[in-house]
Design a protein around this motif. Structure first.
Motif, PDB file in Angstrom:
ATOM      1  N   ARG A  65       0.879  -1.287  -0.042  1.00  0.00           N
ATOM      2  CA  ARG A  65       0.133   0.177  -0.024  1.00  0.00           C
ATOM      3  C   ARG A  65       1.455   1.863   0.198  1.00  0.00           C
ATOM      4  O   ARG A  65       1.928   0.517   0.146  1.00  0.00           O
ATOM      5  CB  ARG A  65      -1.142   0.176   1.491  1.00  0.00           C
ATOM      6  N   PRO A  66       0.319   2.406   0.143  1.00  0.00           N
ATOM      7  CA  PRO A  66       0.992   3.942  -0.303  1.00  0.00           C
ATOM      8  C   PRO A  66       1.655   4.065   0.836  1.00  0.00           C
ATOM      9  O   PRO A  66       2.671   4.302   1.090  1.00  0.00           O
ATOM     10  CB  PRO A  66       0.378   5.106  -1.410  1.00  0.00           C
ATOM     11  N   ASP A  67       0.884   3.477   2.314  1.00  0.00           N
ATOM     12  CA  ASP A  67       0.970   4.038   3.140  1.00  0.00           C
ATOM     13  C   ASP A  67       1.490   3.387   4.233  1.00  0.00           C
ATOM     14  O   ASP A  67       1.449   2.926   5.517  1.00  0.00           O
ATOM     15  CB  ASP A  67      -0.124   4.794   3.905  1.00  0.00           C
ATOM     16  N   LEU A  68       2.208   2.124   3.539  1.00  0.00           N
ATOM     17  CA  LEU A  68       2.653   0.898   3.928  1.00  0.00           C
ATOM     18  C   LEU A  68       3.780   1.546   5.810  1.00  0.00           C
ATOM     19  O   LEU A  68       4.325   2.630   5.121  1.00  0.00           O
ATOM     20  CB  LEU A  68       3.988   0.601   3.385  1.00  0.00           C
ATOM     21  N   VAL A  69       3.931   0.641   6.368  1.00  0.00           N
ATOM     22  CA  VAL A  69       4.432   0.384   7.451  1.00  0.00           C
ATOM     23  C   VAL A  69       5.345  -0.304   7.455  1.00  0.00           C
ATOM     24  O   VAL A  69       5.147  -1.413   7.613  1.00  0.00           O
ATOM     25  CB  VAL A  69       3.842   0.703   8.396  1.00  0.00           C
TER      26      VAL A  69
END
Length: 187
Positions: free
Chosen positions: A83-87
């Motif tokens: 996902r673009p907001d990967l952690v």
């Protein structure tokens, strides 16, 4: 306690080298591209229409496509898994967002997918959104271990993709990839 294959019921077995036919490799790459296009802009809710059972089944379908994408140095497909907001928590991180880790991860991909090295995943376990796996890269000529790691993904199936990754990586022979190896990773 009796042991069983972690790949029982999966489309392909990546626990050792040489277990996947060329035809199946091509199918896994095609399916990886298809799955990467299913990710939705907003992380879907877990509910009656998209249950943990459905998510786990999708993660099981996805798993062999991930392994083949790595073996074939398909950074373009691997990037679509996140996902673009990967952690992403690891010893070089933490990284927040898909762009932040790309420069570093490209070196990792180049080392573990280099010619003459085969990556194997002897252990993979699923539980709802969670996929735990252990990997080893082996030199095809000497059998020596190049790198190894232990990973936990939180992946909300095909619709959600991977939004959290925790990884312990150990590079035995190389830490940064040469320019020649970096050129082999498709972007």
């Amino acid at each position: 306690m009796s042991r069983k294959s972690y790949y029982e019921g999966l489309a392909a077995d990546y626990s050792r080298p040489g277990l996947v036919s060329d035809e199946l490799k091509a199918q896994m790459i095609q399916r990886s591209a298809e799955i990467g296009d299913l990710q939705e802009a907003i992380l879907p809710n877990i509910d009656a229409d998209y249950s943990l059972e459905v998510i786990e089944a999708e993660n099981r379908e996805f798993w062999p496509t991930h392994c083949e994408a790595l073996r074939q140095s398909r950074g373009d497909l691997l990037t679509k898994e996140y996902r673009p907001d990967l952690v992403y928590h690891c010893q070089d991180g933490p990284f927040y967002g898909i762009k932040e880790q790309q420069k570093r991860e490209k070196h990792w991909w180049a080392i573990i997918a280099q010619p003459g090295v085969t990556m194997v995943w002897p252990i993979v376990q699923f539980w709802g959104e969670f996929t735990h796996f252990e990997w080893i890269c082996l030199d095809d000529n000497t059998g020596e271990q190049i790198a190894k790691g232990s990973v936990c993904w939180v992946r909300r199936g095909h619709r959600g993709g991977c939004y959290y990754k925790s990884e312990q990586l150990t590079f035995v022979r190389d830490v940064f990839a040469s320019e020649e190896l970096l050129k082999l990773i498709s972007t």
